[in-house]
Enzyme design. Structure first.
Site, PDB file in Angstrom:
ATOM      1  N   ASP A   1      -0.063  -7.712   1.684  1.00 41.14           N
ATOM      2  CA  ASP A   1       0.324  -6.380   1.445  1.00 41.14           C
ATOM      3  C   ASP A   1       1.938  -6.343   1.806  1.00 41.14           C
ATOM      4  O   ASP A   1       2.374  -6.294   2.638  1.00 41.14           O
ATOM      5  CB  ASP A   1      -0.258  -5.519   2.869  1.00 41.14           C
TER       6      ASP A   1
ATOM      7  N   HIS B   1       0.811  -1.398   0.045  1.00 43.77           N
ATOM      8  CA  HIS B   1      -0.101   0.177  -0.018  1.00 43.77           C
ATOM      9  C   HIS B   1       0.987   1.332   0.133  1.00 43.77           C
ATOM     10  O   HIS B   1       0.273   2.525  -0.361  1.00 43.77           O
ATOM     11  CB  HIS B   1      -1.015  -0.041   0.984  1.00 43.77           C
TER      12      HIS B   1
ATOM     13  N   SER C   1       4.306   2.694   7.991  1.00 44.91           N
ATOM     14  CA  SER C   1       3.889   1.567   7.186  1.00 44.91           C
ATOM     15  C   SER C   1       5.332   0.979   6.476  1.00 44.91           C
ATOM     16  O   SER C   1       6.087   1.914   6.064  1.00 44.91           O
ATOM     17  CB  SER C   1       2.726   1.984   6.230  1.00 44.91           C
TER      18      SER C   1
END
Length: 251
Positions: free
Chosen positions: A114, A69, A207
């Site tokens: 992911d 992402h 992230s």
């Protein structure tokens, strides 16, 4: 609300500039000693105003591991990889990205699979504060210790240094129980859960960053109920993708 941990802040400010904008650090952690996380990278947008938006890990001289992402639909010419500095506002060496490989089953709505690898245009020059980390293919169970690091949101401080946090993993069953009442992505066996207590965890800007056990990479920051609210943090489980990583970083 469950969200991926992308970075939302325009930039981490120099100490000489007064601001009420959020800082960029792990919630409830401590400042990392210089050079203690030599595999950690900062992904920086370079179009217009420069800013940090995600973390990542060096896994080879030309390879960076990060969350899908972080890079999905992002032009590779719009960002650079910065290595070798604990501080966002200064230091470090920059590398441009040659190509991006995103897992073919990545689902942006569910945040499953992911994971992505980035190939750099040139090899990273290793040093005491710049090193690769080995991906551990061993399974991570509940009640294991790990360390997560990053520059994600915490408060209104102007400090721009990376922080780290010691975390404790949860079993699959325990994680699902604790997340059963929240809406959004659902925890899968291809992910690792960790939870300490309310007031601790990762946040926007973390992230793609590393979850490390015994100095080996076992997980990668993916999503949570932001931030440090007493719900488990969810990481991509790298033992589920060890073969995928090898296959796509052969050279």
């Amino acid at each position: 609300m469950l969200v991926p941990l992308l970075f939302l802040l325009v930039w981490c400010l120099e100490e000489s500039r007064a601001s009420s904008e959020p800082d960029t650090r792990i919630v409830g952690g401590k400042e990392a000693p210089e050079g203690s996380i030599p595999w950690q990278v900062s992904m920086r947008n370079i179009e217009g105003t420069e800013y940090h938006f995600c973390g990542g890990s060096i896994i080879g001289k030309q390879w960076i591991l990060t969350a899908a992402h972080c890079v999905k639909d992002r032009n590779i010419d719009s960002y650079e990889i910065v290595v070798g500095s604990n501080k966002l506002s200064s230091g470090g060496t920059r590398y441009k990205v040659e190509s991006v490989i995103i897992h073919k089953d990545y689902n942006a709505a569910l945040l499953t699979d992911d994971i992505s690898v980035l190939k750099l245009k040139e090899e990273i020059k290793y040093a005491d504060n710049i090193k690769a980390i080995k991906v551990d293919a061993g399974y991570v169970y509940g009640r294991e210790n790990g360390v997560v690091s990053g520059w994600g949101y915490i408060d209104v401080s102007r400090n721009c240094y990376i922080k780290l946090l010691n975390v404790r993993t949860l079993s699959v069953k325990n994680c699902r129980n604790k997340l059963r009442d929240v809406t959004g992505p659902k925890y899968t066996r291809n992910e690792i859960c960790a939870l300490n207590k309310e007031g601790e965890g990762f946040c926007q800007g973390d992230s793609g960053g590393p979850l490390v056990r015994n100095n080996k990479l076992v997980g990668m920051v993916s999503w949570n109920v932001p931030c440090g609210r007493g719900y488990p943090d969810v990481y991509t489980r790298l033992s589920s993708y060890a073969n995928w990583i090898k296959e796509h970083t052969r050279d």
